[in-house]
Write a protein that holds these residues in place. Sequence first.
Motif, PDB file in Angstrom:
ATOM      1  N   ALA A  81       1.120   3.782  -3.383  1.00 41.04           N
ATOM      2  CA  ALA A  81       0.698   5.187  -3.295  1.00 41.04           C
ATOM      3  C   ALA A  81       1.732   6.118  -3.918  1.00 41.04           C
ATOM      4  CB  ALA A  81       0.462   5.569  -1.842  1.00 41.04           C
ATOM      5  N   ALA A  95      -6.018  -0.671  -3.715  1.00 37.77           N
ATOM      6  CA  ALA A  95      -5.871   0.726  -4.128  1.00 37.77           C
ATOM      7  C   ALA A  95      -6.153   0.778  -5.623  1.00 37.77           C
ATOM      8  CB  ALA A  95      -4.465   1.237  -3.812  1.00 37.77           C
ATOM      9  N   GLN A  99       0.820  -1.209   0.000  1.00 35.03           N
ATOM     10  CA  GLN A  99       0.000   0.000   0.000  1.00 35.03           C
ATOM     11  C   GLN A  99       0.856   1.262   0.000  1.00 35.03           C
ATOM     12  OE1 GLN A  99      -3.548   0.174  -0.163  1.00 35.03           O
ATOM     13  NE2 GLN A  99      -3.092  -1.912  -0.807  1.00 35.03           N
ATOM     14  N   GLN A 113       2.175   5.466  -8.952  1.00 29.01           N
ATOM     15  CA  GLN A 113       0.900   5.338  -9.651  1.00 29.01           C
ATOM     16  C   GLN A 113       1.027   4.719 -11.032  1.00 29.01           C
ATOM     17  OE1 GLN A 113      -2.216   5.995  -8.328  1.00 29.01           O
ATOM     18  NE2 GLN A 113      -1.013   6.108  -6.448  1.00 29.01           N
TER      19      GLN A 113
END
Length: 263
Positions: free
Chosen positions: A129, A145, A125, A132
């Motif tokens: 982040a 995500a 995670q 991308q």
Amino acid sequence: MNTLGKRALIKMIGLSAVSMAVLTACGKKEEAPAAPAAAPAAAAPAADKLKVGFMYVSPIGDGGWTFQHELGRKAIQEKFGDKIETSMVESVPESADAERVMRDMIGQGNKLVFATSFGYQDFVQKVAADSQGVKFEHATGYKTADNAAVYDTKTFEGAYLAGIVAGAMTKTKTVGVVASVPIPEVVRNINSFVLGAQSVDPSIKAKVVWVNEWFAPPKESEAANSLINGGVDVMYQNTNSPAVLKTAEERGARAFGKDGDMS
């Protein structure tokens, strides 16, 4: 001459001029000019290879979970050939090392990363982040995500069937489990195994020994011996090595392998 008459005269003169030009061209018997040579077609730009990285929690020779992932990595490399490039890093702890390895994979140009163990979840995670443009596939977790998904198989179904077999085979009416790490997936498999055994005989008891690691052959063997000493004659394991099966064979007990053919 009115306007209509002028237009008609101009039209007739124009048609006569076109006709004379056509007749003159036919009479000269000149060859038509050669068509300009076509410019050579520009070579299509070579498509960039998709680079895929695999991060493993145990050695590729564990005979179970990681070994099966490694077979999968080799299979997709063979399937897609030079369209992809795969790599792997084995024996990565479920710690900050996982974050370091994933960031290194991204630095090497990997656009798809497989993080193959539950304990990598928070690190996936965090890295996702910050990355991308990279896709992540995380095994057995529950956090997602926009660029991170999870995957799993219904191992509890196989555990239930193994329990039915164990329930029919046990002489001591006591089955056992060598368990790895206390996460939902493992607890679910233990419950399924025990319920499968008790579906044959509700009086069957179960014992569980936790090793708190995915791959620790000495601890797995020790746990198996402990279960056998406690009256267990058929065992299930949720660990990554065949140590439980080897111990069972040495002790005259029975055991089920996990994730791969450990026979």
